[in-house]
Enzyme design. Structure first.
Site, PDB file in Angstrom:
ATOM      1  N   GLU A  17       0.808  -1.289   0.029  1.00  0.00           N
ATOM      2  CA  GLU A  17       0.075   0.002   0.019  1.00  0.00           C
ATOM      3  C   GLU A  17       0.816   1.400  -0.189  1.00  0.00           C
ATOM      4  OE1 GLU A  17      -3.706   0.189   2.237  1.00  0.00           O
ATOM      5  OE2 GLU A  17      -2.884   1.910   3.186  1.00  0.00           O
ATOM      6  N   ALA A  51      -9.393  12.254   1.950  1.00  0.00           N
ATOM      7  CA  ALA A  51     -10.746  12.451   2.538  1.00  0.00           C
ATOM      8  C   ALA A  51     -11.435  13.653   1.840  1.00  0.00           C
ATOM      9  CB  ALA A  51     -10.591  13.014   3.992  1.00  0.00           C
ATOM     10  N   GLY A 108     -14.557   5.876   5.461  1.00  0.00           N
ATOM     11  CA  GLY A 108     -13.786   7.051   5.768  1.00  0.00           C
ATOM     12  C   GLY A 108     -13.833   7.518   6.965  1.00  0.00           C
ATOM     13  N   GLN A 216       7.138   6.401  16.505  1.00  0.00           N
ATOM     14  CA  GLN A 216       6.026   5.796  15.566  1.00  0.00           C
ATOM     15  C   GLN A 216       5.174   4.937  15.948  1.00  0.00           C
ATOM     16  OE1 GLN A 216       7.560   3.137  12.394  1.00  0.00           O
ATOM     17  NE2 GLN A 216       6.370   4.349  10.870  1.00  0.00           N
TER      18      GLN A 216
END
Length: 292
Positions: A17, A51, A108, A216
């Site tokens: 991805e 978005a 979303g 992270q």
């Protein structure tokens, strides 16, 4: 082509991805990393989608570039945020024209500054409605993936409600489920067992993101509500040295991968953050992918 066909073989299929870079230099770097990732025989690449359509053009530009470089199928993320059903259909038409084969259909997240998802007038409220729209207007033009949550979607009231929502997405016509990232494989196995018990029969593909530094890991865990196993948290907290933390995170993802393959995962989807170094290290020497 159905996305499920990628998982019909005996090998563990892998996919990567990407996200849309903000600059042309970023796209160049991404494409160079894609070339390096091809050494691991992926089945397809996906690219996220901003978005409200904020990265429509860049997402399609990335996918066009990846398709030209690799010759592989590509998948665009698509969310319901800020768009009407007509605008979603327009995007799908453009994606089809550019050769996009698959869609990752998502509701979303709510826009920044809001806590609750609100559909625009003429828009869609749920991901299963987006799957319905794709199947109604584009029939079998696209393979469709939907998201699953091994540790339960943060907006779901409980695990059963979350599972019911997932089954609606699958029943609407999704080919596969790709999970949100997780760091404890036991969470995935519990989730997979629950899906099978609920009658979900499509491939359930685990999603992995190797953490390369402790901050992270903490940030991602907070954003995604993904638990960090105490052994990983303890190991990454032993030193602030960048190379050490990279090695710990990559080694953990590698062990996750090996365990998932041994426990019959049909494939693995890697969130690579447009880089190739962590994926190269964790996949080195493992016989995965379409040509293995």
């Amino acid at each position: 082509m159905s996305l499920a066909e990628h998982y019909a073989g005996t090998n563990c299929a892998i996919s990567f991805e990407l996200f849309p870079p903000k600059t042309s230099e970023g796209i160049d770097k991404l494409c160079n990393n894609v070339k390096r990732l091809m050494d691991f025989n992926p089945s397809y690449f996906t690219c996220t989608y901003g978005a409200g359509g904020s990265t429509q053009g860049t997402t399609l530009e990335v996918l066009k570039c990846v398709r030209e470089i690799t010759g592989l199928p590509v998948a665009s993320h698509l969310t319901c945020v800020g768009l009407t059903a007509e605008q979603l259909a327009d995007y799908l038409t453009e994606a089809k024209t550019l050769g996009v084969e698959h869609i990752v259909a998502l509701r979303g997240d709510p826009p920044k500054g809001t806590d609750k998802f609100e559909a625009v007038n003429g828009g869609l409220h749920y991901a299963n409605q987006l799957v319905d729209l794709i199947r109604e207007k584009f029939a079998d033009d696209f393979g469709i993936a939907v998201a699953g949550y091994p540790e339960v979607h943060q907006e779901a009231s409980d695990a059963q409600t979350d599972l019911d929502n997932l089954k609606r997405k699958v029943d609407s016509g999704a080919d596969i489920i790709i999970t949100q990232l997780f760091y404890d494989n036991a969470d995935f196995y519990r989730f997979r067992d629950a899906c099978v018990k609920a009658g979900i029969q499509v491939p359930i593909v685990p999603g992995l993101l190797p953490v390369t530094n402790f901050k992270q890991a903490q940030r991602i865990a907070s954003m995604c509500k993904a638990g960090i196993p105490s052994v990983l948290e303890s190991a990454m907290g032993e030193s602030d040295e960048a190379d050490y933390q990279f090695k710990v995170g990559v080694d953990h993802a590698r062990q996750q991968t090996i365990d998932l393959v041994e426990n019959d995962a049909p494939g693995i989807h890697y969130y690579v953050l447009n880089k190739s170094d962590a994926a190269e290290k964790l996949l080195d020497g493992l016989s995965l992918g379409v040509d293995c």
